[in-house]
Structures are given as C-alpha cells and as structure tokens.
Design a protein around this motif. Structure first.
Motif, PDB file in Angstrom:
ATOM      1  N   LYS A 403     -12.869  -2.005   4.821  1.00  0.00           N
ATOM      2  CA  LYS A 403     -11.938  -2.841   5.397  1.00  0.00           C
ATOM      3  C   LYS A 403     -10.886  -3.545   4.506  1.00  0.00           C
ATOM      4  O   LYS A 403      -9.825  -3.778   4.870  1.00  0.00           O
ATOM      5  N   SER A 406      -7.787  -1.352   4.261  1.00  0.00           N
ATOM      6  CA  SER A 406      -7.274  -1.665   5.561  1.00  0.00           C
ATOM      7  C   SER A 406      -6.391  -2.919   5.436  1.00  0.00           C
ATOM      8  O   SER A 406      -4.989  -2.685   5.883  1.00  0.00           O
ATOM      9  N   ASP A 407      -6.876  -3.961   4.821  1.00  0.00           N
ATOM     10  CA  ASP A 407      -6.168  -5.136   4.719  1.00  0.00           C
ATOM     11  C   ASP A 407      -5.032  -4.957   3.768  1.00  0.00           C
ATOM     12  O   ASP A 407      -3.933  -5.686   4.016  1.00  0.00           O
ATOM     13  N   ALA A 409      -3.414  -2.367   2.801  1.00  0.00           N
ATOM     14  CA  ALA A 409      -2.481  -1.536   3.433  1.00  0.00           C
ATOM     15  C   ALA A 409      -1.710  -2.198   4.565  1.00  0.00           C
ATOM     16  O   ALA A 409      -0.342  -2.127   4.595  1.00  0.00           O
ATOM     17  N   ALA A 410      -2.127  -3.174   5.166  1.00  0.00           N
ATOM     18  CA  ALA A 410      -1.535  -4.104   6.016  1.00  0.00           C
ATOM     19  C   ALA A 410      -0.325  -5.099   5.324  1.00  0.00           C
ATOM     20  O   ALA A 410       0.716  -5.583   5.830  1.00  0.00           O
ATOM     21  N   MET A 465      -9.106   8.390   3.257  1.00  0.00           N
ATOM     22  CA  MET A 465      -8.693   6.975   4.265  1.00  0.00           C
ATOM     23  C   MET A 465      -7.351   6.419   3.514  1.00  0.00           C
ATOM     24  O   MET A 465      -6.496   6.108   3.991  1.00  0.00           O
ATOM     25  N   TYR A 466      -7.446   6.299   1.906  1.00  0.00           N
ATOM     26  CA  TYR A 466      -6.229   6.035   1.201  1.00  0.00           C
ATOM     27  C   TYR A 466      -5.498   7.082   0.352  1.00  0.00           C
ATOM     28  O   TYR A 466      -6.410   7.689  -0.468  1.00  0.00           O
ATOM     29  N   VAL A 712      -2.321   5.191   3.930  1.00  0.00           N
ATOM     30  CA  VAL A 712      -3.450   5.192   4.592  1.00  0.00           C
ATOM     31  C   VAL A 712      -3.280   6.225   5.704  1.00  0.00           C
ATOM     32  O   VAL A 712      -2.274   6.721   6.262  1.00  0.00           O
TER      33      VAL A 712
END
Length: 715
Positions: A403, A406-407, A409-410, A465-466, A712
């Motif tokens: 999570k 993902s944050d 990356a955003a 994932m990354y 990502v």
C-alpha cells in the motif's frame, strides 16, 4: 607511581587480622558463616545429560566430535562462565581442575556430572569466602580508601592470569573495591553511603549464591557445554523454559528489550522497535544494567552478578508503571561511572511496529529537484491470529508496504529508500514476500539443513510490483529476515545497500523436547542466492557509513563460538542494474559530500574520542585523574558538537550538560514522555544517514538512467 603504602599505614590492627585470616581461609577452601546448599544432581538430570549429547550429535548443524579436545574447551568455557573476571578462583584451583580436562566428553556421554558439579561447588565456596572478606573490609570504618595514590585497575581481564595465591587475590580485590567506591564517589555519594551500597551489593550476591541448588549447577554445566556448538543452542529447564516462552511473546508488559547475561552484567542485546525503551530513547544496545528500581522513588536494587531471569523479573511489570535502570554505557569500561534512566512500561503494539512512509525532496548539484520516498520497516511482522481467522484485512509487512509503495507511486517519487536499521527480523515468509514486491520470479534464500540438503522453496512467485531504483539502509542491528531481504536485493543488483555491516544471524533454531526440559538447537543455515551465508559476516554494504555500534560488542561475530561464514553454490538469478559499474562514481560523490558535511565530520570525530575512552584496558584509581579525564572527555565532545552546530547555523552550547539535557533522575517526566511518544517521524533533517541515503539514491538514479522507467507494474 604505584601505591605501595605499608599495611600499617592503611589498615588498623583488626582489619589486618581479618584480611590475613580471610586469605588463609580462602586458600583452604573454607567459607565463613554462610555455606552453599548441598548440590544434589538427580538421576533424571543425569539421563538428560546423555540425551542432550545424543541430540546435539543428531540434530545440530555443526558436526563436531565430542572428544578430548572438546572436553578441554568445555572446561575453559565453563570456568570463563563461572568466573569471567578471574577474581574468585585461584591458579591452584584451576590447575587442579585442569587435571580433569580430558574426561568430560566421556562423563557427559554417560550422564556423569560429579566432577563438573564439584567445580561449581568449589566456586560457590570461593565466592562466599571472598564476599565475606569484602563485606568485612567495607564495614570497617577505620579503613580509609586512598584516592590520592596514582594506581590503576586492569579491567580487561580476558588475557589476565588467575591470581597466583591468596595474597594476589587480596590485592586484586583491594583495587576492585576501591574502584567501586571511587565510581560511587564520582557519582555524588558520600563515603558512608557508598560503603552501604557496596555492602548491600555483596551481601545480596552472597545470599543468592548460598541458595544455589543442584538445578542451578546443572543448568550452568549443560549450557557451558551447549555453547560450544553455537551461542543460540541452549538448554531450558522447565523453569527457564517458562521465562523463554514469556520473552518470545510480544504481549509481554515491560520495556521491550532483549537481554542476555555477560560476565557479571545483564547486557542489552537489542530494543524491540516501537517498544517503551525504544521510544524513550536513552537505553542503547550493549548497555549494561547495574541496578533496577521501581516507580519514581523506589529503592535501586543492585543486580550485578544476578541471574538473567531474576533481573527480568525486576524489570517486568504492569502497564503504565515506571521502572528505573542504572546503566553502565556500552562504550564505558567496567568500573566507569553510571547514569539512571526512567522507562514507562507498556505493551508493544503491532500498529506501532507497522511500516510507515514519507516523501522528501532533494536537489542535485545542478539544482534539479527529486522526490525521494522512504519506507521505514521496524520489523517483519504478520498478524497470524487474524490470518488464521481468515480476516481479509490482516496486517503484515508485505501488505502494508504494498500500500505504501502504491501511495508513493501516486506521489510520483523518483526512487525509494527502504530503511531496515535496527530491524531485528521476524517472519521469514514476510522477508520472502517483501522481496517479491521488487523482483520477478526467482529464489530469495537457500537453506541448508543438518543433513546438508539444500532447500530453495522460499521464492518470489510474482512479477515485481515496484521497478524503480531503491537504496536499502542497514546497520549492525539489522538481523535475520532483514539480512535475507537486503542480501537478495544486493545479489539481484536490484538496489544499493548502504550503512554498516549487519548483525550476521544466519541460522535457524528449533526446540527439541527432552525428558527434563527442552533443547533449543541450531538446525540449519541461511544462504543467499549468490551462495554466500548471512551467518557471522552478515550483509556487507556497498557504501559504508560510520557505525555507532561497536561490532566487537554487538553482532554474531562477537560470540566466541558462533558458526562460521561459508558459502555454497550460487543459484541462477537475474541482475536488474549494473550496480558494480556505477558504484565507483557513486562512492566518489558520496565521499565528497560526507568529507565536508557537518554531521558526518562530527560523527567520525566523535567515534574517535569515544573509542579512545572506551578501549582502555585499565582505569585510574586516583580521583583527580578520573575527574580530569571526565572533564577532558566532555570538553572534546562539546567542542565537536559546537563545531557541527556552527557549521549548520545553530546556536552554540555553553556547557556539556546542554548536550546531555536535563538530569534523567529528577527532571524528565517519563510518563508524559511515553504518552507523547508514537512511531518516530521520518525526518532526514534530523537523520544524516537517511539524508545521505537519499543523495546516494539520486546518484543511482542518474547513473542508471532510470528517471523515465516504469516504477509500478501493471496489475
């Protein structure tokens, strides 16, 4: 000049008689008013001894023959455990024991413990006789300690000889008592009060020793033997097994610290992340606990020479209560001054051990700005209870980091720093699945069993994932699962490892049931995909930062009988970045920054000053000399700190006390401190190592040309 003052000028007649009487009684093995209980060894313990010998041969990873050589090593280790300071037993005792050096292998195979227990009994007698002599001297108010004489005490006694006779032992103890008195005097106690403190210390030690039982002797003998295989192989009697199980539980209400016995002290091995001691901030790895007090004003109980489980019982307590610890700092030589800290007991909360993230900006030499993401991982955790209940929202390191990535990356970060400093490990499954977020399918770790079979079942099963550039930050307290993750990232060329050599815990233990108690035995070792073991050597960083932790005091290599480093065949694996080609330039740029960075200059110079003070093998017993050393030490640190502050445009300190802050005994409110404390905020301005890791990440990004690569994966 040594203090050679004639006895008649130092002792009054009664004291002289007492000392010489004690010496003669000591050399004859006679003890005074107190005598130890008779050490009874049961048939069950004898059978357990033979069973342990068989279990070690069958299950332990280290294949060594129980022979005369191992028998002699047992005796040496046993004597070191009993009398680490070589101050109770005489050379004549040791010479007598050494006549049996080749028989313990045969004895233990048959469950025979008579000779080993007789040695234990002799030590108890010597301990009690010496304690009574010491107490008699301390209680003699006519005996005056001469703190003007320029003499010293050898505190590093690893290479010292056993006292040749009772007179040599008396001289050693005269200096030991004088050192104890001087330390208390320098800490602000009057001579009368210092005498009372020491009388109570030695009286308590003597009382405890006199109450030793056959089970205490059995535990001491067996663990001196199991340690020859490796430091993590231990025997647990039913009583000690209960304490072990309690200490393995994160619900333990206490201070959140792992402790071990070393010489006469209880030593801090590591702090549990987000635990009370970690949040309070003053207790450090390798610190030694001298005394324990309850609440704000409870009596300080001297615990030098106590058993580990007894010290743990004093430290353990109800949530929200206060415990006070008198500490001999890690870098201080034995016999140095101590200080007292307060910690509010609490439970270690899973949510406070959870990974957290932050974003900060850095600019390169051209002024171009980069966004650096940081993920701090205090431990490799998993809520097994929620997982077993099939809770879809169960917490784990990998799920939380997923999570956070993902944050980040955003927020369009250019790269990520994974901070594993002080992370002592945890779930092997989580170390593997976390690696899975950064690499495609492939092995993560190899495990070799006692029978030499190699397992490669811990693997990454998904696409990364990354995919962006990463730096992994480690230190000496990064252990076990942390080393597996960092090692995999390094072997795959997935990122740059920055920091100091990791702990080196690369072995796996299991509990083997016995007829009487259990045996924790090392059964396998971890190996990286490169084939290198993480045992003993740990993970070596690509770029090294100054270490604030002495590797000779903390880490696997600090254990005398640790399993060695070795290697096996590498397993086929990918390489993601050509880091080796980029490293020379990155290291050069790192050197330019840190050479002039105020924080790094300060850390480097501070380490020189502290190490010089800590690595003395002798301490002065002259009060003026000790005071002068203290003033010089504090002035050096004050000058270094003010040089750093001036370079950063900060207000200068006027005194050394400004650095250390208010006195911990009276002016710090630990209750409010604990209430205010939460997970540490990630702040590179207060953390020069993290900030430098960020700059290294920038250099890595530029060297790899990865600014425009996908960070990502698509799901």
């Amino acid at each position: 000049m040594q203090d050679k003052m004639p006895l008649r000028r130092v002792f009054h007649k009664g004291a002289i008689s007492a000392i010489f009487l004690a010496a003669s009684l000591l050399s004859s093995g006679y003890s005074w008013a107190l005598t130890p209980e008779k050490l009874e060894i049961t048939a069950e313990q004898e059978k357990t001894t033979a069973e342990i010998v068989r279990s070690l041969h069958e299950y332990h990873y280290r294949d060594q023959t129980l022979n005369d050589e191992l028998s002699e090593r047992f005796l040496q280790n046993y004597l070191k455990n009993l009398d680490p300071g070589k101050s109770y037993l005489l050379k004549s005792d040791v010479d007598r024991f050494m006549k049996h050096k080749s028989k313990f292998d045969d004895d233990f195979k048959e469950g025979e413990l008579t000779t080993a227990v007789e040695i234990y009994s002799t030590f108890l007698q010597r301990f009690i006789a010496r304690s009574e002599t010491t107490i008699a001297l301390l209680e003699d108010e006519q005996y005056q300690f001469d703190f003007e004489a320029e003499e010293s005490l050898l505190v590093d006694r690893d290479q010292a000889n056993w006292p040749a006779d009772a007179a040599a032992a008396d001289e050693l103890w005269r200096k030991r008592i004088k050192a104890d008195m001087l330390n208390l005097k320098l800490a602000g106690k009057e001579i009368t009060e210092a005498r009372e403190v020491l009388v109570k210390r030695y009286s308590n030690q003597m009382r405890r020793i006199s109450q030793q039982t056959g089970e205490d002797a059995f535990n001491s003998v067996i663990n001196a033997f199991t340690m020859l295989y490796d430091p993590h192989t231990n025997y647990f009697s039913p009583r000690t097994l209960e304490n072990f199980n309690i200490n393995m539980s994160l619900s333990l209400e206490g201070i959140g610290a792992m402790l071990q016995s070393e010489d006469e002290y209880t030593k801090v091995v590591r702090l549990i992340p987000a635990g009370p001691a970690d949040k309070q901030g003053q207790l450090k790895p390798a610190d030694r606990i001298v005394a324990v007090g309850q609440d704000a004003a409870g009596e300080m109980v001297d615990v030098i020479g106590w058993r580990l489980d007894e010290v743990v019982d004093l430290i353990r307590g109800k949530k929200d209560s206060i415990v006070r610890l008198e500490i001999l700092p890690a870098k201080a030589a034995a016999g140095s001054s101590t200080h007292t800290i307060k910690i509010k007991r609490d439970k270690v909360k899973l949510e406070e051990q959870a990974a957290q993230s932050e974003v900060f900006e850095l600019s390169d030499e051209s002024g171009k700005s980069y966004k650096v993401g940081v993920i701090d991982i205090p431990t490799f955790y998993m809520d097994f209870e929620a997982y077993r209940k099939r809770d879809p929202n169960y917490r784990s390191t990998t799920r939380d980091v997923f999570k956070l990535l993902s944050d980040l990356a955003a927020k369009d970060v250019d790269g990520v720093v994974i901070d594993l400093r002080n992370n002592g490990g945890g779930s092997l499954h989580e170390a593997t699945s976390l690696t899975d977020l950064f690499i495609d399918q492939g092995p993560v770790v190899q495990i070799r069993q006692t029978n030499q079979l190699i397992s490669r079942n811990y693997r990454s099963h998904s696409k990364a994932m990354y995919r962006g550039p990463i730096v992994v930050l480690i230190n000496r307290l990064s252990a076990s699962a942390s080393e597996i993750f960092a090692g995999a990232i390094q072997d795959y060329g997935r990122g740059i490892i920055v920091g100091s050599q990791s702990f080196g815990k690369g072995s796996v233990q299991s509990l083997q049931p016995l007829k009487y108690g259990q045996l924790k035995v090392t059964e396998s070792k971890f190996y990286r995909v490169s084939g290198d073991s993480t045992q003993h050597r740990g993970v070596l960083p690509d770029i090294e930062l100054p270490t604030l932790i002495d590797p000779e005091l903390v880490g696997e290599s600090s254990y005398e009988y640790a399993l060695p480093w070795d290697s096996i065949h590498a397993v086929k694996h990918d390489r993601y970045f050509d880091i080796n080609s980029a490293l020379p330039q990155i290291i050069q740029d790192h050197g330019k920054r840190t050479k002039t960075d105020p924080d790094f200059v300060f850390l480097t110079e501070e380490l020189k000053v502290v190490d010089k003070m800590a690595n003395r093998d002798r301490i002065s017993l002259r009060e003026k000399t000790r005071l002068a050393e203290k003033v010089e030490f504090e002035e050096q640190l004050l000058a270094l700190e003010n040089t750093r502050r001036k370079a950063k445009g900060l207000e200068l300190y006027k005194t050394y006390e400004d650095i250390s802050g208010p006195a911990t005994d009276d002016e710090v409110d630990p209750e409010q401190q604990a209430l205010d404390a939460g997970p540490d905020k990630i702040d590179p301005e207060k953390d020069p190592f993290l900030k430098e890791a960020g700059y290294i990440l920038l250099d890595f990004i530029k060297a790899s040309g990865s600014q425009d690569s996908p960070k990502v994966a698509n799901f």
